[in-house]
Design a protein around this motif. Structure first.
Motif, PDB file in Angstrom:
ATOM      1  N   PRO A  72      28.382  32.064  58.555  1.00 20.97           N
ATOM      2  CA  PRO A  72      28.317  30.858  57.718  1.00 20.97           C
ATOM      3  C   PRO A  72      27.835  31.244  56.315  1.00 20.97           C
ATOM      4  O   PRO A  72      27.022  32.151  56.141  1.00 20.97           O
ATOM      5  CB  PRO A  72      27.313  29.957  58.434  1.00 20.97           C
ATOM      6  N   ALA A  73      28.382  30.564  55.322  1.00 20.07           N
ATOM      7  CA  ALA A  73      28.016  30.839  53.927  1.00 20.07           C
ATOM      8  C   ALA A  73      26.549  30.489  53.729  1.00 20.07           C
ATOM      9  O   ALA A  73      26.051  29.498  54.277  1.00 20.07           O
ATOM     10  CB  ALA A  73      28.881  30.021  52.993  1.00 20.07           C
ATOM     11  N   PRO A  74      25.844  31.330  52.971  1.00 16.17           N
ATOM     12  CA  PRO A  74      24.431  31.018  52.745  1.00 16.17           C
ATOM     13  C   PRO A  74      24.305  29.735  51.940  1.00 16.17           C
ATOM     14  O   PRO A  74      25.167  29.394  51.138  1.00 16.17           O
ATOM     15  CB  PRO A  74      23.919  32.228  51.952  1.00 16.17           C
ATOM     16  N   ALA A  75      23.233  29.049  52.166  1.00 14.70           N
ATOM     17  CA  ALA A  75      22.985  27.802  51.440  1.00 14.70           C
ATOM     18  C   ALA A  75      22.832  28.132  49.962  1.00 14.70           C
ATOM     19  O   ALA A  75      22.113  29.059  49.589  1.00 14.70           O
ATOM     20  CB  ALA A  75      21.730  27.124  51.970  1.00 14.70           C
ATOM     21  N   ARG A  76      23.538  27.411  49.128  1.00 11.26           N
ATOM     22  CA  ARG A  76      23.521  27.691  47.690  1.00 11.26           C
ATOM     23  C   ARG A  76      22.758  26.596  46.986  1.00 11.26           C
ATOM     24  O   ARG A  76      23.062  25.409  47.116  1.00 11.26           O
ATOM     25  CB  ARG A  76      24.950  27.755  47.180  1.00 11.26           C
ATOM     26  N   GLN A  77      21.788  27.034  46.213  1.00 14.51           N
ATOM     27  CA  GLN A  77      20.968  26.097  45.477  1.00 14.51           C
ATOM     28  C   GLN A  77      21.682  25.725  44.184  1.00 14.51           C
ATOM     29  O   GLN A  77      22.260  26.580  43.521  1.00 14.51           O
ATOM     30  CB  GLN A  77      19.624  26.737  45.157  1.00 14.51           C
ATOM     31  N   PRO A  78      21.695  24.457  43.813  1.00 10.74           N
ATOM     32  CA  PRO A  78      22.345  24.077  42.555  1.00 10.74           C
ATOM     33  C   PRO A  78      21.628  24.730  41.369  1.00 10.74           C
ATOM     34  O   PRO A  78      20.414  24.933  41.394  1.00 10.74           O
ATOM     35  CB  PRO A  78      22.212  22.555  42.517  1.00 10.74           C
ATOM     36  N   GLU A  79      22.417  25.089  40.355  1.00 12.22           N
ATOM     37  CA  GLU A  79      21.841  25.760  39.189  1.00 12.22           C
ATOM     38  C   GLU A  79      21.009  24.789  38.358  1.00 12.22           C
ATOM     39  O   GLU A  79      21.276  23.586  38.326  1.00 12.22           O
ATOM     40  CB  GLU A  79      22.959  26.309  38.299  1.00 12.22           C
ATOM     41  N   ASN A  80      20.047  25.348  37.661  1.00 13.89           N
ATOM     42  CA  ASN A  80      19.246  24.578  36.718  1.00 13.89           C
ATOM     43  C   ASN A  80      19.930  24.675  35.360  1.00 13.89           C
ATOM     44  O   ASN A  80      19.570  25.493  34.527  1.00 13.89           O
ATOM     45  CB  ASN A  80      17.816  25.128  36.639  1.00 13.89           C
ATOM     46  N   VAL A  81      20.953  23.865  35.143  1.00 19.15           N
ATOM     47  CA  VAL A  81      21.774  23.946  33.940  1.00 19.15           C
ATOM     48  C   VAL A  81      21.878  22.574  33.305  1.00 19.15           C
ATOM     49  O   VAL A  81      21.995  21.566  33.996  1.00 19.15           O
ATOM     50  CB  VAL A  81      23.197  24.463  34.287  1.00 19.15           C
ATOM     51  N   ARG A  82      21.877  22.575  31.965  1.00 17.06           N
ATOM     52  CA  ARG A  82      22.155  21.349  31.232  1.00 17.06           C
ATOM     53  C   ARG A  82      22.889  21.714  29.945  1.00 17.06           C
ATOM     54  O   ARG A  82      22.857  22.855  29.506  1.00 17.06           O
ATOM     55  CB  ARG A  82      20.880  20.561  30.959  1.00 17.06           C
ATOM     56  N   VAL A  83      23.558  20.746  29.358  1.00 18.45           N
ATOM     57  CA  VAL A  83      24.316  20.959  28.127  1.00 18.45           C
ATOM     58  C   VAL A  83      23.589  20.254  26.996  1.00 18.45           C
ATOM     59  O   VAL A  83      23.221  19.082  27.117  1.00 18.45           O
ATOM     60  CB  VAL A  83      25.762  20.415  28.262  1.00 18.45           C
ATOM     61  N   GLU A  84      23.368  20.992  25.905  1.00 22.30           N
ATOM     62  CA  GLU A  84      22.716  20.447  24.717  1.00 22.30           C
ATOM     63  C   GLU A  84      23.569  20.781  23.502  1.00 22.30           C
ATOM     64  O   GLU A  84      24.598  21.442  23.619  1.00 22.30           O
ATOM     65  CB  GLU A  84      21.311  21.039  24.563  1.00 22.30           C
ATOM     66  N   TYR A  85      23.130  20.351  22.321  1.00 22.06           N
ATOM     67  CA  TYR A  85      23.848  20.632  21.084  1.00 22.06           C
ATOM     68  C   TYR A  85      22.977  21.461  20.156  1.00 22.06           C
ATOM     69  O   TYR A  85      21.766  21.288  20.105  1.00 22.06           O
ATOM     70  CB  TYR A  85      24.252  19.329  20.385  1.00 22.06           C
ATOM     71  N   ALA A  86      23.627  22.381  19.434  1.00 19.20           N
ATOM     72  CA  ALA A  86      22.943  23.215  18.451  1.00 19.20           C
ATOM     73  C   ALA A  86      23.555  22.951  17.079  1.00 19.20           C
ATOM     74  O   ALA A  86      24.742  22.613  16.968  1.00 19.20           O
ATOM     75  CB  ALA A  86      23.081  24.689  18.816  1.00 19.20           C
ATOM     76  N   GLN A  87      22.761  23.110  16.035  1.00 23.12           N
ATOM     77  CA  GLN A  87      23.201  22.888  14.662  1.00 23.12           C
ATOM     78  C   GLN A  87      23.929  24.129  14.148  1.00 23.12           C
ATOM     79  O   GLN A  87      23.390  25.229  14.197  1.00 23.12           O
ATOM     80  CB  GLN A  87      21.994  22.591  13.766  1.00 23.12           C
ATOM     81  N   VAL A  88      25.156  23.961  13.657  1.00 20.81           N
ATOM     82  CA  VAL A  88      25.935  25.073  13.122  1.00 20.81           C
ATOM     83  C   VAL A  88      25.488  25.351  11.690  1.00 20.81           C
ATOM     84  O   VAL A  88      25.431  24.445  10.857  1.00 20.81           O
ATOM     85  CB  VAL A  88      27.448  24.761  13.167  1.00 20.81           C
ATOM     86  N   LEU A  89      25.156  26.612  11.420  1.00 19.21           N
ATOM     87  CA  LEU A  89      24.772  27.022  10.070  1.00 19.21           C
ATOM     88  C   LEU A  89      25.979  27.503   9.271  1.00 19.21           C
ATOM     89  O   LEU A  89      26.101  27.217   8.083  1.00 19.21           O
ATOM     90  CB  LEU A  89      23.732  28.150  10.136  1.00 19.21           C
ATOM     91  N   ARG A  90      26.853  28.270   9.933  1.00 16.26           N
ATOM     92  CA  ARG A  90      27.990  28.858   9.236  1.00 16.26           C
ATOM     93  C   ARG A  90      29.074  29.175  10.258  1.00 16.26           C
ATOM     94  O   ARG A  90      28.789  29.635  11.353  1.00 16.26           O
ATOM     95  CB  ARG A  90      27.533  30.140   8.545  1.00 16.26           C
ATOM     96  N   ALA A  91      30.319  28.942   9.855  1.00 18.14           N
ATOM     97  CA  ALA A  91      31.475  29.317  10.681  1.00 18.14           C
ATOM     98  C   ALA A  91      32.420  30.096   9.783  1.00 18.14           C
ATOM     99  O   ALA A  91      33.035  29.534   8.885  1.00 18.14           O
ATOM    100  CB  ALA A  91      32.154  28.090  11.259  1.00 18.14           C
ATOM    101  N   GLU A  92      32.515  31.391  10.028  1.00 16.15           N
ATOM    102  CA  GLU A  92      33.330  32.270   9.191  1.00 16.15           C
ATOM    103  C   GLU A  92      34.580  32.686   9.968  1.00 16.15           C
ATOM    104  O   GLU A  92      34.481  33.234  11.057  1.00 16.15           O
ATOM    105  CB  GLU A  92      32.523  33.506   8.817  1.00 16.15           C
TER     106      GLU A  92
END
Length: 170
Positions: free
Chosen positions: A38-58
């Motif tokens: 049987p597949a081992p029990a998988r714990q859900p990841e501690n993940v979240r999505v946030e936003y970062a301020q862009v300084l420069r896009a070259e």
């Protein structure tokens, strides 16, 4: 209560049928794969999505070069500008232009006008953006990533927290 008499022949037929069914089932059971673990029990990841301020896009460009052959037709004699109606600065500029131009000025004509025609290689260079190097700040820390498109003023970032487990930890 009435008992149904059992016959020894009937009993032996039942045993014979059960033995025959078992003999047919054994090869099929031998070929069956064992049950996977049987597949081992998988714990859900501690993940979240946030936003970062862009300084420069070259933009990062890809340079492509292409060579094509073009037909050029020239008049048989070079054409020179008349020097007699030039005065002052125009004459000086004409002399400087003539000194900087290595070949005499040749007038292009149509092939039907009797000019000399030849194929000349024409090189072209094209630049196109293939990615963007983006500098951005998230929670006071600067980062740089290469992205396939310009993200604009802010970029989505994936924040993951995982504890560090080492053998020295009690």
């Amino acid at each position: 209560m009435t008992r149904v008499p059992t016959f020894p022949v009937l009993r032996s037929c039942r045993l014979l049928f059960a033995g025959w069914a078992l003999c047919l089932a054994l090869p099929a059971m031998a070929q069956a794969e064992p049950d996977p673990e049987p597949a081992p029990a998988r714990q859900p990841e501690n993940v979240r999505v946030e936003y970062a301020q862009v300084l420069r896009a070259e933009p990062v460009y890809q340079t492509l070069r292409a060579t094509t052959m073009v037909e050029r037709c020239e008049a048989s004699t070079p054409v020179e500008e008349a020097q007699e109606n030039k005065t002052g600065i125009a004459r000086v500029l004409g002399a400087v232009k003539g000194a900087l131009t290595p070949d005499p000025k040749v007038e292009e004509v149509a092939p039907s006008a009797g000019g000399q025609c030849r194929l000349v290689p024409l090189e072209r260079e094209f630049r196109r953006p293939i990615a963007y190097d983006v500098d951005y700040v998230h929670r006071g820390v600067k980062y740089r990533s290469r992205l396939p498109a310009d993200p604009g003023n802010r970029v989505r970032v994936r924040v993951s927290v995982t504890p560090v487990v080492s053998s020295e930890t009690p």
